[in-house]
Design an enzyme around this catalytic site. Structure first.
Site, PDB file in Angstrom:
ATOM      1  N   ARG A  97       0.852  -1.197   0.000  1.00 36.78           N
ATOM      2  CA  ARG A  97       0.000   0.000   0.000  1.00 36.78           C
ATOM      3  C   ARG A  97       0.882   1.240   0.000  1.00 36.78           C
ATOM      4  NH1 ARG A  97      -3.626   0.222   5.131  1.00 36.78           N
ATOM      5  NH2 ARG A  97      -4.442  -1.671   4.112  1.00 36.78           N
ATOM      6  N   HIS A 142       1.652  -2.175   5.623  1.00 43.37           N
ATOM      7  CA  HIS A 142       1.426  -2.482   4.210  1.00 43.37           C
ATOM      8  C   HIS A 142       2.427  -1.750   3.316  1.00 43.37           C
ATOM      9  CE1 HIS A 142      -2.399  -4.767   4.183  1.00 43.37           C
ATOM     10  NE2 HIS A 142      -2.676  -4.094   5.284  1.00 43.37           N
ATOM     11  N   ASP A 149      -3.797  -8.365   3.419  1.00 44.87           N
ATOM     12  CA  ASP A 149      -5.129  -8.646   3.955  1.00 44.87           C
ATOM     13  C   ASP A 149      -5.766  -9.708   3.075  1.00 44.87           C
ATOM     14  OD1 ASP A 149      -4.655  -6.523   5.679  1.00 44.87           O
ATOM     15  OD2 ASP A 149      -5.844  -5.100   4.509  1.00 44.87           O
ATOM     16  N   GLU A 207      -7.607  -7.381  13.659  1.00 45.81           N
ATOM     17  CA  GLU A 207      -8.104  -7.624  12.298  1.00 45.81           C
ATOM     18  C   GLU A 207      -7.790  -9.060  11.905  1.00 45.81           C
ATOM     19  OE1 GLU A 207      -7.434  -3.031  10.660  1.00 45.81           O
ATOM     20  OE2 GLU A 207      -6.118  -4.643   9.948  1.00 45.81           O
TER      21      GLU A 207
END
Length: 228
Positions: A97, A142, A149, A207
């Site tokens: 990311r 990320h 994920d 998460e």
């Protein structure tokens, strides 16, 4: 005349090849397009779509192409191969990311009037508390390239297994050890946690979908090249 014609054809081929090479962006050393390692991997980068908590395509996502460090991609391949024996597959929602995407999240989080997707993604958390509750951060693992994920899917239908909460749901229901879910949902979470840990991915307790490769190659570097 034929020689001249052949030279022109070769020239056109060379130009076309040059454009093809330019169209495929070069990744920083140590990164790979994961499809080059796992060609049949199911990838749905949610931040390339509007199906996310912001409700729009996120800065830095110009393509649905999963990028990871080479080490993370190779470890993920081992995860996939082990699960396929059980007729279970993987679906990846995010990988590398760019920092500019994280900045986009930060900017969105400070706009308290923009709550268009609150009911779907964070119904029980006040938007002003997303930083405090550690659902939004100024830096993300990320961006180091070895975090991803993902979820599990049925190998026959491709339908994601029920994990007890949707992906990117901000709330206790997404915590790995959340107890108020069914036994089947717990088993699905446990399977994902177990196989990821076996192949050296550590989880994030808040998460169930979030994992980072142990001994990642760029532990202190946050990259900002575009996903394209």
């Amino acid at each position: 005349m034929r020689l001249k014609h052949n030279i022109i054809i070769v020239a056109f081929i060379s130009i076309a090849f040059a454009f093809t090479k330019q169209d495929k962006p070069a990744l920083p050393e140590g990164f790979v397009y994961v499809k080059s390692v796992i060609p049949d991997l199911d990838v749905e980068l949610r931040y390339y779509t509007s199906n996310n908590f912001v409700g729009d395509t996120i800065d830095g996502y110009a393509s649905n192409k999963l990028i990871l460090t080479k080490q993370a991609a190779q470890a993920l391949k081992l995860v996939k191969e082990e699960l396929e024996v059980q007729n279970i597959c993987l679906k990846v929602y995010d990988g590398y990311r760019p920092q500019r995407a994280v900045n986009h999240f930060m900017s969105w989080a400070t706009d308290l009037n923009d709550t268009i997707n609150k009911q779907q993604f964070y119904p029980d958390v006040a938007k002003k508390d997303l930083f405090k509750e550690e659902y939004i951060a100024t830096r993300s693992g990320h961006s180091r390239g070895s975090t991803l994920d993902l979820t599990l899917t049925d190998g026959k239908t491709g339908v994601p297994l029920d994990m007890g909460s949707p992906y990117d749901f901000f709330g206790e229901q997404s915590w790995v050890d959340y107890d108020n879910i069914t036994e089947a949902q717990k088993a699905n979470r446990q399977l994902l946690q177990t196989v990821m840990l076996k192949h050296n991915f550590r989880n994030y307790p808040k998460e169930w979908w979030h994992f980072t490769l142990r001994w990642e190659p760029f532990p202190d570097t946050y990259f900002d090249f575009v996903v394209e």
